[in-house]
Design a protein around this motif. Sequence first.
Motif, PDB file in Angstrom:
ATOM      1  N   ALA A  75      84.540  24.327  57.280  1.00 60.37           N
ATOM      2  CA  ALA A  75      83.702  25.427  57.748  1.00 60.37           C
ATOM      3  C   ALA A  75      84.493  26.411  58.614  1.00 60.37           C
ATOM      4  N   GLU A  76      85.430  25.909  59.408  1.00 63.28           N
ATOM      5  CA  GLU A  76      86.245  26.799  60.231  1.00 63.28           C
ATOM      6  C   GLU A  76      87.117  27.698  59.361  1.00 63.28           C
ATOM      7  N   ASP A  77      87.638  27.148  58.281  1.00 63.44           N
ATOM      8  CA  ASP A  77      88.439  27.951  57.353  1.00 63.44           C
ATOM      9  C   ASP A  77      87.583  29.024  56.681  1.00 63.44           C
ATOM     10  N   PHE A  78      86.356  28.642  56.307  1.00 61.50           N
ATOM     11  CA  PHE A  78      85.443  29.596  55.678  1.00 61.50           C
ATOM     12  C   PHE A  78      85.109  30.727  56.648  1.00 61.50           C
ATOM     13  N   GLU A  79      84.930  30.394  57.911  1.00 62.76           N
ATOM     14  CA  GLU A  79      84.662  31.426  58.925  1.00 62.76           C
ATOM     15  C   GLU A  79      85.810  32.420  59.011  1.00 62.76           C
ATOM     16  N   LEU A  80      87.044  31.917  58.948  1.00 63.83           N
ATOM     17  CA  LEU A  80      88.203  32.803  58.976  1.00 63.83           C
ATOM     18  C   LEU A  80      88.183  33.765  57.791  1.00 63.83           C
ATOM     19  N   LEU A  81      87.843  33.242  56.621  1.00 62.09           N
ATOM     20  CA  LEU A  81      87.753  34.084  55.423  1.00 62.09           C
ATOM     21  C   LEU A  81      86.648  35.124  55.572  1.00 62.09           C
ATOM     22  N   VAL A  82      85.499  34.703  56.074  1.00 59.59           N
ATOM     23  CA  VAL A  82      84.359  35.620  56.223  1.00 59.59           C
ATOM     24  C   VAL A  82      84.708  36.758  57.171  1.00 59.59           C
ATOM     25  N   ASN A  83      85.446  36.483  58.232  1.00 53.62           N
ATOM     26  CA  ASN A  83      85.846  37.544  59.151  1.00 53.62           C
ATOM     27  C   ASN A  83      86.666  38.612  58.429  1.00 53.62           C
ATOM     28  N   VAL A  84      87.531  38.185  57.505  1.00 59.86           N
ATOM     29  CA  VAL A  84      88.312  39.141  56.722  1.00 59.86           C
ATOM     30  C   VAL A  84      87.394  39.897  55.764  1.00 59.86           C
ATOM     31  N   MET A  86      84.277  40.577  56.168  1.00 56.70           N
ATOM     32  CA  MET A  86      83.503  41.547  56.952  1.00 56.70           C
ATOM     33  C   MET A  86      84.308  42.828  57.171  1.00 56.70           C
ATOM     34  N   SER A  87      85.592  42.673  57.459  1.00 58.60           N
ATOM     35  CA  SER A  87      86.412  43.865  57.676  1.00 58.60           C
ATOM     36  C   SER A  87      86.562  44.679  56.398  1.00 58.60           C
ATOM     37  N   PHE A  88      86.675  44.003  55.244  1.00 56.04           N
ATOM     38  CA  PHE A  88      86.754  44.704  53.972  1.00 56.04           C
ATOM     39  C   PHE A  88      85.417  45.377  53.647  1.00 56.04           C
ATOM     40  N   THR A  89      84.328  44.692  53.945  1.00 49.98           N
ATOM     41  CA  THR A  89      82.997  45.227  53.626  1.00 49.98           C
ATOM     42  C   THR A  89      82.710  46.510  54.391  1.00 49.98           C
ATOM     43  N   PHE A  90      83.086  46.557  55.667  1.00 47.62           N
ATOM     44  CA  PHE A  90      82.757  47.698  56.521  1.00 47.62           C
ATOM     45  C   PHE A  90      83.954  48.611  56.769  1.00 47.62           C
ATOM     46  N   LEU A  92      86.906  48.120  58.045  1.00 46.43           N
ATOM     47  CA  LEU A  92      87.447  47.963  59.389  1.00 46.43           C
ATOM     48  C   LEU A  92      88.829  47.320  59.315  1.00 46.43           C
ATOM     49  N   PRO A  93      89.618  47.415  60.393  1.00 45.51           N
ATOM     50  CA  PRO A  93      90.923  46.738  60.386  1.00 45.51           C
ATOM     51  C   PRO A  93      90.730  45.235  60.226  1.00 45.51           C
ATOM     52  N   PRO A  94      91.642  44.554  59.551  1.00 53.15           N
ATOM     53  CA  PRO A  94      91.527  43.093  59.395  1.00 53.15           C
ATOM     54  C   PRO A  94      91.673  42.409  60.739  1.00 53.15           C
ATOM     55  N   PRO A  95      91.242  41.172  60.836  1.00 47.83           N
ATOM     56  CA  PRO A  95      91.343  40.438  62.105  1.00 47.83           C
ATOM     57  C   PRO A  95      92.780  40.378  62.604  1.00 47.83           C
ATOM     58  N   THR A  96      92.931  40.453  63.900  1.00 48.72           N
ATOM     59  CA  THR A  96      94.240  40.303  64.522  1.00 48.72           C
ATOM     60  C   THR A  96      94.258  38.987  65.290  1.00 48.72           C
ATOM     61  N   GLY A  97      95.423  38.480  65.500  1.00 48.90           N
ATOM     62  CA  GLY A  97      95.537  37.259  66.288  1.00 48.90           C
ATOM     63  C   GLY A  97      95.447  35.977  65.491  1.00 48.90           C
ATOM     64  N   TYR A  98      95.316  36.072  64.165  1.00 47.95           N
ATOM     65  CA  TYR A  98      95.312  34.851  63.356  1.00 47.95           C
ATOM     66  C   TYR A  98      96.695  34.201  63.425  1.00 47.95           C
ATOM     67  N   THR A  99      96.693  32.895  63.545  1.00 48.25           N
ATOM     68  CA  THR A  99      97.949  32.160  63.536  1.00 48.25           C
ATOM     69  C   THR A  99      98.455  31.994  62.109  1.00 48.25           C
ATOM     70  N   LEU A 100      99.667  31.500  61.995  1.00 45.86           N
ATOM     71  CA  LEU A 100     100.245  31.210  60.680  1.00 45.86           C
ATOM     72  C   LEU A 100      99.347  30.277  59.883  1.00 45.86           C
ATOM     73  N   CYS A 101      98.874  29.215  60.521  1.00 45.71           N
ATOM     74  CA  CYS A 101      98.038  28.228  59.828  1.00 45.71           C
ATOM     75  C   CYS A 101      96.678  28.807  59.460  1.00 45.71           C
ATOM     76  N   GLN A 102      96.157  29.704  60.276  1.00 46.17           N
ATOM     77  CA  GLN A 102      94.859  30.321  59.956  1.00 46.17           C
ATOM     78  C   GLN A 102      94.978  31.251  58.756  1.00 46.17           C
ATOM     79  N   TRP A 103      96.065  32.000  58.675  1.00 49.66           N
ATOM     80  CA  TRP A 103      96.259  32.838  57.490  1.00 49.66           C
ATOM     81  C   TRP A 103      96.454  31.979  56.248  1.00 49.66           C
ATOM     82  N   PHE A 104      97.065  30.821  56.417  1.00 51.91           N
ATOM     83  CA  PHE A 104      97.215  29.905  55.287  1.00 51.91           C
ATOM     84  C   PHE A 104      95.851  29.413  54.825  1.00 51.91           C
ATOM     85  N   ALA A 105      94.937  29.147  55.762  1.00 55.56           N
ATOM     86  CA  ALA A 105      93.581  28.726  55.402  1.00 55.56           C
ATOM     87  C   ALA A 105      92.872  29.827  54.608  1.00 55.56           C
ATOM     88  N   VAL A 106      93.039  31.067  55.041  1.00 52.37           N
ATOM     89  CA  VAL A 106      92.460  32.206  54.316  1.00 52.37           C
ATOM     90  C   VAL A 106      93.064  32.304  52.921  1.00 52.37           C
TER      91      VAL A 106
END
Length: 270
Positions: A75-84, A86-90, A92-106
């Motif tokens: 679910a945490e990985d899915f949340e990371l994807l949803v944040n991206v 949301m930025s594409f939908t509206f 907006l700039p993509p999320p900042t501050g994602y770690t290497l492992c979080q981008w891998f989850a996306v």
Amino acid sequence: MDTKSAIAARHSKLYIDTMIFQVDNAIFKVPSRYFHEKSEAFGIASKISAENLNGEGSSDENPIKLSPLPHDANAEDFELLVNVIMSFTFNLPPPTGYTLCQWFAVLKLATAWEFSDIRTLAMKSITDDKTRIYDQWFGIFVSCWNLEGFTELRELAITRVSGLQKWSAMQKINNGRWYCVRRWATEGLKDLAEAPSLPSFQEIESLGLHTVVNFMLLREAVLKRCTHCASGYSRVLRCSNCDSTVSTQARCNLVLVEKYCAQELSQIEL
């Protein structure tokens, strides 16, 4: 024109349809446009739901259940994807501050669901990441080394791990064999052949009879050196693959490994 009698139209961008997903024990209510437009699988599901107001994805009581997610995501990985998303939908700039492992989850979810633009963003973010932590890069490699669709990331992870690892010669050989990375096995055999003393009996035995025979021939050739290396000329060159420095003698020894152990090395590469 009588504005009272005019039929109001939904705004093309700011009238937001939503879908409700359940991942593990978490309920997500998110804008549905991106899912509809970018994924064939989600598009079919949304069409079915649109024909039934009480269908899946219409309420918390009847969500679209996504568990288990691809590639052991949660679910945490899915949340990371949803944040991206949301930025594409509206726009907006993509999320900042994602770690290497979080981008891998996306990247894992974007690859599985064929969200090509998010996959491109995630891969660029991973490539540009300056993190030099061995555990993170090796963890990424282990997670993707045999997955379809991750060839580019696999090669990047091999390069990053190669520049960060501090393995023994046998660890390089064993990891090269297990994960089918010819480069690691080659370097391990070179290191073993260059060692001032022979490896232990257990290490020799683990190589296998065929490799041991070739290894002894290799070691003799390395100890004799070629004419160029024996002359004492040892100019240091920079490796274009992992940005490490390699002497001409080391390059010569790698050639010898390829010569004497070609059969084994050809069998461990994906």
